[in-house]
Design an enzyme around this catalytic site. Structure first.
Site, mmCIF file in Angstrom:
data_model
loop_
_atom_site.group_PDB
_atom_site.id
_atom_site.type_symbol
_atom_site.label_atom_id
_atom_site.label_comp_id
_atom_site.label_asym_id
_atom_site.label_seq_id
_atom_site.Cartn_x
_atom_site.Cartn_y
_atom_site.Cartn_z
ATOM 1 C CG HIS A 20 63.727 47.374 67.837
ATOM 2 N ND1 HIS A 20 62.975 46.497 68.743
ATOM 3 C CD2 HIS A 20 63.189 46.498 66.435
ATOM 4 C CE1 HIS A 20 62.238 45.416 67.879
ATOM 5 N NE2 HIS A 20 62.085 45.514 67.403
ATOM 6 C CB CYS B 150 68.202 48.209 72.208
ATOM 7 S SG CYS B 150 68.154 48.995 74.056
ATOM 8 C CG HIS C 154 64.035 48.259 73.316
ATOM 9 N ND1 HIS C 154 64.869 46.848 73.028
ATOM 10 C CD2 HIS C 154 63.095 48.310 72.235
ATOM 11 C CE1 HIS C 154 65.122 46.463 71.674
ATOM 12 N NE2 HIS C 154 64.234 46.919 71.071
#
Length: 380
Positions: free
Chosen positions: A355, A295, A343
């Site tokens: 993402h 990420c 994240h």
């Protein structure tokens, strides 16, 4: 006439003789029941099979923990690479200092040789071969006999010797730090692998029916997140004029750039173009492209396209810019998730983001409401 005694044999009231086979069978049966009862009491209780909902919660939690462990791995890897560069520089400095020390030693050797030709071993020669030159230099009779050039040569030798020692100590310390960073890197890698392995094990134990139910639960979760994103998109549409003005030039209260400059929207356009071109590439923990990403690797690479250098981890990226409220998000902003900030995704508008989600998934568009939002940042 007296009554005669009866010769009839008295019958047993139970009707069963003590030595009867029936008694043996009954006793054995009772013993068996007793043994079985005792065995059942001592047996370990059988763990109840977790429900699909429990498995989903556990797997999601393991993936989140793996995300945090991945950021720790990224941090350790970055520290290791930095420390390796430091060690390389220190070793180069040591080599350079050694060359200078040898040059100073050769200069002193020249003086010693000249004095040797004039007579016996001189104080300069003795200085070169002394175990402790500094203590020898302190002798005033030697200093009185050295000329200015020789004094400068001796001073240079002392300086180079001290500098070389300092550089060797720095190199040794850097090597120790590198060893510690490498150990932390190995530990972080093992932690990620352990958590992902536990998640895979849980999923592999599901039946086909349970996997179908799990997929249905995932779809329900995605649908709920999508509905929230659609509601956000409608709100943005109602305030379209204001949103367009903010996209051209973020206001002073929400970020950077002067009014009317359009600098942020220009950078964000490059970020989004890059992010969209990565859709479909697999998530791989610790990856920074170009064939796969985690990420924070994706967000770092996307903003690099716009000329902005972001740190490697989510924990550092959340500090790299101005904080933005969820209702004030603009395309290009970074949205962070979970309390441990494990994240991150790139906001693209209408409540959606691009993402790199998790192992087994690919870079994709998704609602920002799919995970609990921690906060958002405008990097430039």
């Amino acid at each position: 006439m007296p009554a005669l005694a009866s010769h009839r044999r008295t019958r047993s009231r139970t009707g069963i003789r003590t030595g009867s086979p029936a008694v043996g069978i009954t006793t054995a049966a009772l013993a068996s029941v007793t043994l079985l009862s005792a065995g059942s009491a001592n047996a370990a209780p059988v763990e109840p099979r977790p429900s699909v909902e429990e498995v989903q919660k556990k797997v999601d939690d393991l993936y989140r923990q793996a995300g945090g462990a991945t950021q720790q791995y990224n941090k350790a890897k970055e520290a290791t690479e930095k420390q390796r560069r430091t060690v390389d520089r220190a070793l180069r400095d040591v080599a350079e200092r050694a060359d200078r020390l040898n040059e100073a030693r050769r200069t002193l050797g020249t003086y010693a040789a000249a004095q040797y030709r004039e007579g016996a071993v001189t104080p300069t020669a003795a200085l070169i071969f002394a175990d402790s030159p500094q203590s020898y230099f302190d002798q005033t009779q030697l200093m009185d006999r050295l000329g200015d050039r020789q004094l400068r040569a001796v001073a240079d030798f002392q300086s180079q010797q001290a500098a070389a020692g300092k550089k060797r100590a720095e190199a040794a310390k850097s090597l120790e730090s590198l060893t510690a960073s490498q150990a932390a890197l190995r530990t972080s890698k093992q932690d990620v692998q352990r958590k992902l392995g536990a998640a895979r094990t849980l999923l592999s134990q599901l039946t086909a029916e349970e996997k179908a139910r799990l997929a249905a639960l995932e779809r329900r979760k995605e649908d709920e997140a999508r509905r929230k994103a659609e509601a956000r998109a409608e709100a943005e549409e109602r305030a379209k004029a204001e949103t367009e003005r903010q996209a051209q030039a973020p206001s002073a209260g929400t970020g950077t750039g002067s009014a009317g400059s359009g600098s942020y929207s220009a950078k964000a356009a490059k970020v989004l173009a890059f992010a969209r071109s990565q859709i479909g590439k697999p998530y791989v923990w610790g990856a920074t492209g170009p064939s796969s990403y985690d990420c924070s690797g994706l967000t770092q690479a996307a903003w690099k396209e716009a000329g902005v250098e972001l740190p490697r981890t989510t924990w550092d990226q959340v500090k790299a810019g101005s904080r933005v409220a969820t209702e004030d998000l603009l395309p290009g902003d970074l949205v962070f998730f979970y309390d441990d900030i494990s994240h991150v995704g790139i906001y693209i508008g209408d409540g959606m983001m691009i993402h790199a989600p998790k192992p087994g998934a690919s870079v994709r568009e998704e609602s920002i409401y799919y995970m609990p939002i921690y906060g958002s940042v405008r990097p430039a």
